[in-house]
Design an enzyme around this catalytic site. Structure first.
Site, PDB file in Angstrom:
ATOM      1  N   TYR A 121     -74.832  78.767 -63.104  1.00  0.00           N
ATOM      2  CA  TYR A 121     -75.032  77.448 -63.722  1.00  0.00           C
ATOM      3  C   TYR A 121     -74.931  76.346 -62.658  1.00  0.00           C
ATOM      4  CZ  TYR A 121     -73.784  73.101 -66.002  1.00  0.00           C
ATOM      5  OH  TYR A 121     -73.720  71.781 -66.350  1.00  0.00           O
TER       6      TYR A 121
ATOM      7  N   HIS B  83     -65.908  74.344 -76.050  1.00  0.00           N
ATOM      8  CA  HIS B  83     -65.149  73.279 -75.395  1.00  0.00           C
ATOM      9  C   HIS B  83     -63.802  73.034 -76.065  1.00  0.00           C
ATOM     10  CE1 HIS B  83     -69.285  72.275 -73.902  1.00  0.00           C
ATOM     11  NE2 HIS B  83     -68.576  72.392 -72.798  1.00  0.00           N
TER      12      HIS B  83
HETATM   13  N1  UDP Z   1     -59.783  76.024 -72.616  1.00  0.00           N
HETATM   14  C1  UDP Z   1     -58.835  76.724 -73.328  1.00  0.00           C
HETATM   15  N2  UDP Z   1     -59.196  77.239 -74.550  1.00  0.00           N
HETATM   16  C2  UDP Z   1     -60.450  77.114 -75.066  1.00  0.00           C
HETATM   17  C3  UDP Z   1     -61.411  76.371 -74.350  1.00  0.00           C
HETATM   18  C4  UDP Z   1     -61.049  75.854 -73.116  1.00  0.00           C
HETATM   19  O1  UDP Z   1     -57.694  76.895 -72.885  1.00  0.00           O
HETATM   20  O2  UDP Z   1     -60.705  77.629 -76.168  1.00  0.00           O
HETATM   21  C5  UDP Z   1     -59.434  75.452 -71.322  1.00  0.00           C
HETATM   22  C6  UDP Z   1     -60.290  75.984 -70.181  1.00  0.00           C
HETATM   23  O3  UDP Z   1     -59.694  77.141 -69.629  1.00  0.00           O
HETATM   24  C7  UDP Z   1     -60.281  74.802 -69.210  1.00  0.00           C
HETATM   25  C8  UDP Z   1     -60.176  73.585 -70.140  1.00  0.00           C
HETATM   26  O4  UDP Z   1     -59.680  74.078 -71.385  1.00  0.00           O
HETATM   27  O5  UDP Z   1     -59.122  74.841 -68.411  1.00  0.00           O
HETATM   28  C9  UDP Z   1     -61.498  72.893 -70.380  1.00  0.00           C
HETATM   29  O6  UDP Z   1     -62.438  73.885 -70.788  1.00  0.00           O
HETATM   30  P1  UDP Z   1     -63.858  73.512 -71.381  1.00  0.00           P
HETATM   31  O7  UDP Z   1     -64.508  74.807 -71.752  1.00  0.00           O
HETATM   32  O8  UDP Z   1     -63.711  72.481 -72.457  1.00  0.00           O
HETATM   33  O9  UDP Z   1     -64.637  72.831 -70.173  1.00  0.00           O
HETATM   34  P2  UDP Z   1     -64.905  73.363 -68.668  1.00  0.00           P
HETATM   35  O10 UDP Z   1     -63.794  72.780 -67.828  1.00  0.00           O
HETATM   36  O11 UDP Z   1     -64.928  74.859 -68.684  1.00  0.00           O
HETATM   37  O12 UDP Z   1     -66.227  72.753 -68.335  1.00  0.00           O
END
Ligand code: UDP
Length: 330
Positions: free
Chosen positions: A141, A189
């Protein structure tokens, strides 16, 4: 300005269309509605359903709309899926974008705003991240976004295309009037999943990783409101008047927020408890990502109106309350 918003029915694109209308610009939308929602685009905005791979159709739309600027939000953005199915990402995020760019040049449209990502930096050497840091994506990505950044640089040099590539940190929140918000299928997210868990509409929130080298052991991210992102896209218009302009900006608030802090903000805003199940780390998650966004502040006069997490979560909560099933169009 007349602006063709490609991917304007998606999460960030639809918020940008709304900001364009509110600030007196004239957007039109091109979207294939694979992930976008027709209901996310106001009926007063011209709408074209087409695939970017159909370059002749894109040329016809450009000829009809004659935009001053093209904004491009249409991309696949699931990191894990990009690892499992790289060709899907290279075809959609690279090949389709190249068709769009060639169609633009054929139609003599030479101003472009591109959605890039902090995923182009990979695991940063130091924090906060500045634009000049080396870019070394750790998943397809991020690589596809970096490939297009590089193609844009070459086109600026060779053909006078002027462009801005915005490297988003964690886009979050919803329109402050509750009219637009986040509606991804599947949703991955943190904030929408935490809200769904709090109201009992989804399973308990899985907290990925509690042993990171961070103050509370959970990942640090830089959550930036989707309307603040949109405002930066409009603030760059003047700079694009210069042929060959090649501009790169981080868009984040610069504030690192942990996963536990996001959960606490959701509990405070909703008044509900978020049921949480602690899990091992999620593959591919860097411990901390947050921006030094001074370049956008200084050069574009961009100031986030939602600098902290509670105000961002409050808008996501308003969206959930007004649209508990999202756009409900599937
Ligand atoms: N996260 C989490 N549980 C979830 C989704 C995300 O603990 O169900 C954590 C993920 O590991 C990261 C943060 O939340 O540290 C943000 O994740 P997200 O997928 O929203 O965005 P990314 O940073 O991956 O673009």
């Amino acid at each position: 300005m007349k602006v063709l918003v490609v991917g304007g029915a998606g999460y960030i694109g639809s918020h940008c269309v709304r900001q364009l209308v509110l600030t007196g610009h004239r957007p039109a939308v091109l979207d294939n509605l694979v992930f976008g929602h027709r209901a996310a685009v106001g009926s007063e905005v011209p709408f074209h359903q087409a695939d970017l791979g159909d370059e002749e159709a894109v040329c016809r739309i450009l000829a009809e709309e004659r935009p001053d600027v093209v904004m491009h939000f249409a991309a696949y953005a699931f990191v894990g899926e990009s690892v499992a199915d790289p060709l899907k990402y290279y075809f959609n995020n690279c090949v389709c974008t190249l068709h769009l760019l060639r169609a633009m040049l054929r139609q003599d449209v030479k101003r472009f705003v591109f959605s890039s990502t902090c995923a182009t930096y990979g695991v940063p050497q130091s924090l906060p991240i500045v634009e000049a840091m080396p870019q070394a994506p750790i998943n397809p990505y991020g690589q596809t976004k970096l490939d297009i950044e590089n193609a844009l640089k070459s086109l600026a040099h060779a053909q006078g295309l002027s462009f801005a590539a915005f490297r988003y940190f964690n886009a979050a929140g919803a329109a402050n009037d509750g009219s637009l918000g986040e509606d991804h299928i599947p949703e991955t997210h943190l904030i929408p999943l935490a809200i769904a868990a709090a109201v009992g509409q989804g399973p308990p929130l899985q907290l990925f990783g509690t042993d990171y080298p961070t103050p509370d052991g959970t990942c640090l991210r830089d959550y930036v409101h989707v309307d603040d992102l949109s405002r930066a896209h409009i603030a760059v218009f003047d700079a694009l008047a210069q042929p060959g302009a090649a501009l790169f900006y981080n868009l984040g608030t610069g504030t690192p927020t942990s996963v536990r802090e996001v959960i606490a903000a959701v509990e405070e805003v909703t008044g509900l408890r978020v049921p949480v199940i602690e899990q091992p780390r999620r593959a591919g998650d860097p411990p901390a990502l947050y921006a030094d966004a001074r370049k956008a502040r200084v050069e574009l006069g961009w100031t986030p109106e939602y600098p902290e997490i509670r105000s961002i979560v409050a808008t996501a909560w308003r969206w959930h309350q007004s649209h508990p099933r999202g756009y409900a169009d599937r």
